[in-house]
Design an enzyme around this catalytic site. Structure first.
Site, mmCIF file in Angstrom:
data_model
loop_
_atom_site.group_PDB
_atom_site.id
_atom_site.type_symbol
_atom_site.label_atom_id
_atom_site.label_comp_id
_atom_site.label_asym_id
_atom_site.label_seq_id
_atom_site.Cartn_x
_atom_site.Cartn_y
_atom_site.Cartn_z
ATOM 1 N N LYS A 133 0.818 -1.213 0.000
ATOM 2 C CA LYS A 133 0.000 0.000 0.000
ATOM 3 C C LYS A 133 0.854 1.266 0.000
ATOM 4 O O LYS A 133 0.587 2.189 -0.758
ATOM 5 C CB LYS A 133 -0.852 -0.126 1.255
ATOM 6 C CG LYS A 133 -1.766 0.926 1.609
ATOM 7 C CD LYS A 133 -2.622 0.455 2.788
ATOM 8 C CE LYS A 133 -1.863 0.238 4.081
ATOM 9 N NZ LYS A 133 -1.349 1.438 4.711
ATOM 10 N N ARG A 183 -9.238 3.622 9.110
ATOM 11 C CA ARG A 183 -9.105 2.188 9.340
ATOM 12 C C ARG A 183 -10.272 1.635 10.129
ATOM 13 O O ARG A 183 -10.381 0.429 10.288
ATOM 14 C CB ARG A 183 -7.839 1.935 10.160
ATOM 15 C CG ARG A 183 -6.614 1.644 9.329
ATOM 16 C CD ARG A 183 -5.477 1.383 10.295
ATOM 17 N NE ARG A 183 -4.464 0.541 9.752
ATOM 18 C CZ ARG A 183 -3.381 0.988 9.120
ATOM 19 N NH1 ARG A 183 -3.236 2.265 8.878
ATOM 20 N NH2 ARG A 183 -2.478 0.140 8.707
ATOM 21 N N ARG A 197 10.210 -7.652 4.167
ATOM 22 C CA ARG A 197 10.332 -6.270 4.627
ATOM 23 C C ARG A 197 11.059 -6.206 5.968
ATOM 24 O O ARG A 197 11.844 -5.295 6.216
ATOM 25 C CB ARG A 197 8.937 -5.642 4.749
ATOM 26 C CG ARG A 197 8.992 -4.178 5.092
ATOM 27 C CD ARG A 197 7.659 -3.507 4.895
ATOM 28 N NE ARG A 197 6.712 -3.882 5.920
ATOM 29 C CZ ARG A 197 5.449 -3.461 5.962
ATOM 30 N NH1 ARG A 197 4.997 -2.670 5.019
ATOM 31 N NH2 ARG A 197 4.650 -3.819 6.930
ATOM 32 N N ARG A 234 11.521 -2.810 10.416
ATOM 33 C CA ARG A 234 10.455 -2.119 11.153
ATOM 34 C C ARG A 234 10.131 -2.896 12.420
ATOM 35 O O ARG A 234 10.027 -4.107 12.411
ATOM 36 C CB ARG A 234 9.191 -2.023 10.286
ATOM 37 C CG ARG A 234 9.026 -0.664 9.667
ATOM 38 C CD ARG A 234 7.887 -0.618 8.690
ATOM 39 N NE ARG A 234 6.589 -0.933 9.288
ATOM 40 C CZ ARG A 234 5.438 -0.699 8.666
ATOM 41 N NH1 ARG A 234 5.439 -0.128 7.470
ATOM 42 N NH2 ARG A 234 4.304 -1.015 9.222
ATOM 43 N N ARG A 253 -2.043 -7.415 13.173
ATOM 44 C CA ARG A 253 -2.438 -6.340 12.251
ATOM 45 C C ARG A 253 -3.336 -6.868 11.143
ATOM 46 O O ARG A 253 -4.302 -6.226 10.740
ATOM 47 C CB ARG A 253 -1.191 -5.665 11.656
ATOM 48 C CG ARG A 253 -0.547 -4.711 12.660
ATOM 49 C CD ARG A 253 0.916 -4.465 12.368
ATOM 50 N NE ARG A 253 1.139 -3.897 11.076
ATOM 51 C CZ ARG A 253 2.205 -4.176 10.316
ATOM 52 N NH1 ARG A 253 3.127 -5.022 10.741
ATOM 53 N NH2 ARG A 253 2.351 -3.612 9.155
HETATM 54 P P1 ADP Z 1 0.498 -1.296 7.545
HETATM 55 O O1 ADP Z 1 -0.415 -0.877 6.460
HETATM 56 O O2 ADP Z 1 1.654 -2.094 7.058
HETATM 57 O O3 ADP Z 1 -0.252 -1.923 8.690
HETATM 58 P P2 ADP Z 1 0.930 1.494 8.349
HETATM 59 O O4 ADP Z 1 2.218 2.149 8.085
HETATM 60 O O5 ADP Z 1 -0.255 1.955 7.577
HETATM 61 O O6 ADP Z 1 1.216 -0.047 8.181
HETATM 62 O O7 ADP Z 1 0.562 1.628 9.919
HETATM 63 C C1 ADP Z 1 1.475 1.240 10.919
HETATM 64 C C2 ADP Z 1 0.852 1.412 12.301
HETATM 65 O O8 ADP Z 1 0.515 2.802 12.525
HETATM 66 C C3 ADP Z 1 -0.458 0.666 12.547
HETATM 67 O O9 ADP Z 1 -0.251 -0.693 12.898
HETATM 68 C C4 ADP Z 1 -1.058 1.490 13.690
HETATM 69 O O10 ADP Z 1 -0.428 1.221 14.931
HETATM 70 C C5 ADP Z 1 -0.688 2.919 13.296
HETATM 71 N N1 ADP Z 1 -1.734 3.540 12.441
HETATM 72 C C6 ADP Z 1 -1.593 3.924 11.142
HETATM 73 N N2 ADP Z 1 -2.741 4.429 10.661
HETATM 74 C C7 ADP Z 1 -3.656 4.351 11.680
HETATM 75 C C8 ADP Z 1 -5.041 4.693 11.813
HETATM 76 N N3 ADP Z 1 -5.732 5.209 10.797
HETATM 77 N N4 ADP Z 1 -5.652 4.467 12.999
HETATM 78 C C9 ADP Z 1 -4.979 3.946 14.030
HETATM 79 N N5 ADP Z 1 -3.670 3.581 13.976
HETATM 80 C C10 ADP Z 1 -3.008 3.783 12.827
#
Ligand code: ADP
Length: 197
Positions: A14, A89, A128, A134, A145
């Protein structure tokens, strides 16, 4: 200008696709994950509050996330269009985003859903973890997740499908090919005649 969202499970590529699509459509990519990670690295107040959620693979509480997105979308470069990555989300965040946009007389143009089978996502997560290190790329955290994605974010996808603005793209395979597919699908969607809403 174009207001887009990209939604996909962890490991779906993504973030990579968001960057490419944003460049193509000439809008800033706004990634809540990147903003949180940068705040954690810089040890800001937001970062210190968010770190334990990121490390545990849990959602950062809505009040922190919503406020962050609201501020970011008011910045000059995002006023005329954006590509949101990682937000909303949850159904609550989706409602909040609608309200933020409505306040400015705007609405989303299209929502891109990247789809890929769970087994492929897990394989990419391992890769990754090796490449980027990460702290949320461990197998337990990844599964949490993914589970959260299936349980909560799926509901967000359904909301946009019901609204007729969901563009689903096959996210399996080569990233360059996926970008081309996604661009073609979004352009076709944006230019297709639609019944008045
Ligand atoms: P991925 O899509 O690989 O799960 P992201 O970089 O989008 O990774 O998000 C990493 C982390 O950041 C999430 O697991 C969460 O802890 C936090 N996060 C990101 N976006 C949100 C959101 N919209 N609401 C709550 N937590 C978020």
């Amino acid at each position: 200008m174009t207001r887009l969202l990209i939604i996909g499970p962890p490991g779906s590529g993504k973030g990579t696709q968001a960057g490419q699509l944003a460049r193509h459509f000439g809008v800033p990519a706004v990634s809540t994950g990147d903003i949180f990670r940068s705040n954690v690295d810089r040890q800001t107040e937001l970062g210190n509050q968010a770190a334990r959620y990121l490390d545990g693979g849990r959602f950062v509480p809505d009040h922190l996330t919503n406020a962050l997105v609201k501020d970011r979308l008011l910045e000059r470069d995002a006023r005329h269009g954006f590509l949101l990555d990682g937000y909303p989300r949850t159904a609550t965040q989706a409602t909040e985003l609608d309200a933020m946009l409505a306040e400015q007389g705007h609405a989303l143009d299209a929502v891109i859903e990247l789809r890929a089978p769970d087994a492929e996502l897990e394989e990419r997560m391992h890769q990754r973890a090796r490449e980027q290190g990460r702290t949320d790329d461990t197998i337990d955290v990844f599964r949490r997740r993914l589970d959260l994605y299936h349980r909560q974010t799926h509901e967000v996808v359904s909301v946009y499908a019901g609204r007729g603005i969901l563009v689903s793209v096959n996210g399996s395979g080569d990233p360059v090919g996926i970008t081309a597919l996604a661009i073609a699908a979004v352009e076709q969607f944006l230019t297709a005649p639609r019944p008045p809403s």
